[in-house]
Design a protein around this motif. Structure first.
Motif, PDB file in Angstrom:
ATOM      1  N   LYS A  47       0.846  -1.188   0.000  1.00 47.20           N
ATOM      2  CA  LYS A  47       0.000   0.000   0.000  1.00 47.20           C
ATOM      3  C   LYS A  47       0.886   1.244   0.000  1.00 47.20           C
ATOM      4  O   LYS A  47       1.939   1.272   0.641  1.00 47.20           O
ATOM      5  CB  LYS A  47      -0.893   0.033   1.232  1.00 47.20           C
ATOM      6  N   VAL A  48       0.417   2.255  -0.708  1.00 45.77           N
ATOM      7  CA  VAL A  48       1.148   3.519  -0.815  1.00 45.77           C
ATOM      8  C   VAL A  48       1.496   4.055   0.574  1.00 45.77           C
ATOM      9  O   VAL A  48       2.637   4.430   0.836  1.00 45.77           O
ATOM     10  CB  VAL A  48       0.322   4.553  -1.619  1.00 45.77           C
ATOM     11  N   GLU A  49       0.539   4.086   1.471  1.00 41.24           N
ATOM     12  CA  GLU A  49       0.756   4.646   2.803  1.00 41.24           C
ATOM     13  C   GLU A  49       1.822   3.868   3.579  1.00 41.24           C
ATOM     14  O   GLU A  49       2.600   4.455   4.337  1.00 41.24           O
ATOM     15  CB  GLU A  49      -0.547   4.685   3.605  1.00 41.24           C
ATOM     16  N   GLU A  56      10.039   7.312   4.241  1.00 43.21           N
ATOM     17  CA  GLU A  56      10.146   8.753   4.470  1.00 43.21           C
ATOM     18  C   GLU A  56      11.262   9.070   5.466  1.00 43.21           C
ATOM     19  O   GLU A  56      11.380   8.441   6.515  1.00 43.21           O
ATOM     20  CB  GLU A  56       8.817   9.284   5.004  1.00 43.21           C
ATOM     21  N   GLY A  57      12.102  10.021   5.081  1.00 38.61           N
ATOM     22  CA  GLY A  57      13.145  10.499   5.981  1.00 38.61           C
ATOM     23  C   GLY A  57      14.454   9.734   5.945  1.00 38.61           C
ATOM     24  O   GLY A  57      15.412  10.129   6.607  1.00 38.61           O
ATOM     25  N   ILE A  58      14.532   8.654   5.177  1.00 40.42           N
ATOM     26  CA  ILE A  58      15.808   7.941   5.051  1.00 40.42           C
ATOM     27  C   ILE A  58      16.783   8.856   4.314  1.00 40.42           C
ATOM     28  O   ILE A  58      16.437   9.425   3.289  1.00 40.42           O
ATOM     29  CB  ILE A  58      15.627   6.606   4.293  1.00 40.42           C
ATOM     30  N   GLY A  63      20.479  15.266   2.611  1.00 37.67           N
ATOM     31  CA  GLY A  63      19.219  15.263   3.343  1.00 37.67           C
ATOM     32  C   GLY A  63      18.107  14.452   2.719  1.00 37.67           C
ATOM     33  O   GLY A  63      16.949  14.588   3.113  1.00 37.67           O
ATOM     34  N   THR A  64      18.432  13.620   1.743  1.00 45.85           N
ATOM     35  CA  THR A  64      17.414  12.771   1.106  1.00 45.85           C
ATOM     36  C   THR A  64      18.081  11.486   0.629  1.00 45.85           C
ATOM     37  O   THR A  64      19.254  11.256   0.868  1.00 45.85           O
ATOM     38  CB  THR A  64      16.691  13.515  -0.039  1.00 45.85           C
ATOM     39  N   SER A  65      17.321  10.632  -0.027  1.00 46.40           N
ATOM     40  CA  SER A  65      17.817   9.369  -0.579  1.00 46.40           C
ATOM     41  C   SER A  65      16.812   8.903  -1.616  1.00 46.40           C
ATOM     42  O   SER A  65      15.724   9.474  -1.745  1.00 46.40           O
ATOM     43  CB  SER A  65      17.941   8.316   0.524  1.00 46.40           C
ATOM     44  N   CYS A  66      17.136   7.847  -2.321  1.00 45.40           N
ATOM     45  CA  CYS A  66      16.180   7.281  -3.278  1.00 45.40           C
ATOM     46  C   CYS A  66      14.900   6.807  -2.575  1.00 45.40           C
ATOM     47  O   CYS A  66      13.806   7.100  -3.044  1.00 45.40           O
ATOM     48  CB  CYS A  66      16.826   6.179  -4.105  1.00 45.40           C
ATOM     49  N   PRO A  67      14.996   6.100  -1.431  1.00 46.75           N
ATOM     50  CA  PRO A  67      13.767   5.723  -0.741  1.00 46.75           C
ATOM     51  C   PRO A  67      12.952   6.948  -0.286  1.00 46.75           C
ATOM     52  O   PRO A  67      11.726   6.967  -0.400  1.00 46.75           O
ATOM     53  CB  PRO A  67      14.253   4.910   0.463  1.00 46.75           C
ATOM     54  N   ASP A  68      13.638   7.971   0.216  1.00 43.07           N
ATOM     55  CA  ASP A  68      12.947   9.189   0.636  1.00 43.07           C
ATOM     56  C   ASP A  68      12.282   9.868  -0.556  1.00 43.07           C
ATOM     57  O   ASP A  68      11.146  10.354  -0.452  1.00 43.07           O
ATOM     58  CB  ASP A  68      13.929  10.138   1.313  1.00 43.07           C
ATOM     59  N   GLN A  69      12.952   9.887  -1.687  1.00 46.65           N
ATOM     60  CA  GLN A  69      12.356  10.473  -2.890  1.00 46.65           C
ATOM     61  C   GLN A  69      11.122   9.685  -3.319  1.00 46.65           C
ATOM     62  O   GLN A  69      10.142  10.273  -3.777  1.00 46.65           O
ATOM     63  CB  GLN A  69      13.379  10.543  -4.026  1.00 46.65           C
ATOM     64  N   SER A  71       9.092   8.205  -1.254  1.00 45.98           N
ATOM     65  CA  SER A  71       8.022   8.630  -0.352  1.00 45.98           C
ATOM     66  C   SER A  71       7.454   9.976  -0.788  1.00 45.98           C
ATOM     67  O   SER A  71       6.239  10.189  -0.745  1.00 45.98           O
ATOM     68  CB  SER A  71       8.508   8.696   1.101  1.00 45.98           C
ATOM     69  N   ARG A  72       8.300  10.875  -1.240  1.00 48.68           N
ATOM     70  CA  ARG A  72       7.839  12.188  -1.720  1.00 48.68           C
ATOM     71  C   ARG A  72       7.000  12.043  -2.983  1.00 48.68           C
ATOM     72  O   ARG A  72       5.990  12.721  -3.148  1.00 48.68           O
ATOM     73  CB  ARG A  72       9.026  13.109  -1.960  1.00 48.68           C
ATOM     74  N   ALA A  73       7.431  11.147  -3.866  1.00 48.26           N
ATOM     75  CA  ALA A  73       6.663  10.899  -5.092  1.00 48.26           C
ATOM     76  C   ALA A  73       5.276  10.356  -4.756  1.00 48.26           C
ATOM     77  O   ALA A  73       4.272  10.785  -5.340  1.00 48.26           O
ATOM     78  CB  ALA A  73       7.415   9.908  -5.980  1.00 48.26           C
ATOM     79  N   LEU A  74       5.226   9.428  -3.813  1.00 48.19           N
ATOM     80  CA  LEU A  74       3.943   8.828  -3.440  1.00 48.19           C
ATOM     81  C   LEU A  74       3.041   9.832  -2.730  1.00 48.19           C
ATOM     82  O   LEU A  74       1.825   9.824  -2.925  1.00 48.19           O
ATOM     83  CB  LEU A  74       4.175   7.591  -2.581  1.00 48.19           C
ATOM     84  N   LYS A  75       3.625  10.724  -1.928  1.00 42.90           N
ATOM     85  CA  LYS A  75       2.821  11.770  -1.292  1.00 42.90           C
ATOM     86  C   LYS A  75       2.247  12.715  -2.340  1.00 42.90           C
ATOM     87  O   LYS A  75       1.089  13.118  -2.242  1.00 42.90           O
ATOM     88  CB  LYS A  75       3.647  12.542  -0.275  1.00 42.90           C
ATOM     89  N   GLU A  76       3.056  13.040  -3.340  1.00 45.17           N
ATOM     90  CA  GLU A  76       2.567  13.889  -4.429  1.00 45.17           C
ATOM     91  C   GLU A  76       1.420  13.198  -5.154  1.00 45.17           C
ATOM     92  O   GLU A  76       0.420  13.814  -5.499  1.00 45.17           O
ATOM     93  CB  GLU A  76       3.704  14.212  -5.394  1.00 45.17           C
ATOM     94  N   TYR A  77       1.582  11.904  -5.388  1.00 43.12           N
ATOM     95  CA  TYR A  77       0.520  11.117  -6.023  1.00 43.12           C
ATOM     96  C   TYR A  77      -0.777  11.223  -5.213  1.00 43.12           C
ATOM     97  O   TYR A  77      -1.846  11.463  -5.760  1.00 43.12           O
ATOM     98  CB  TYR A  77       0.947   9.658  -6.159  1.00 43.12           C
TER      99      TYR A  77
END
Length: 81
Positions: A47-49, A56-58, A63-69, A71-77
């Protein structure tokens, strides 16, 4: 959906989500191939959530990472849904 990443070696993330909020495909463009393929493989079927909560926050660099990015992409979605 296509998400342009910021501050990581990967350049973008392509992903699809079904009507139940489950990630059905995920692909990173660029970045460390083994790591990004591993992340993408692990999140398909989740699940997206749940993915946001786990990634998020890895941090890696800047101050970011591929996993964090991801999470940002999914939040934008979710915000544009």
């Amino acid at each position: 959906m296509e998400y342009i990443t910021h501050g990581t070696c990967s350049r973008k993330i392509n992903f699809e989500v079904d009507n139940n909020g489950i990630i059905t495909s995920c692909q990173f463009v660029g970045g460390c191939a083994g790591n990004t393929q591993g992340i993408a493989s692990l999140v398909v079927g989740m699940k997206v959530e749940d993915v946001i909560a786990r990634t998020e926050g890895i941090q890696c660099r800047g101050g970011t990472s591929c996993p964090d990015q991801l999470s940002r992409a999914l939040k934008e979605y979710l915000n544009n849904k």
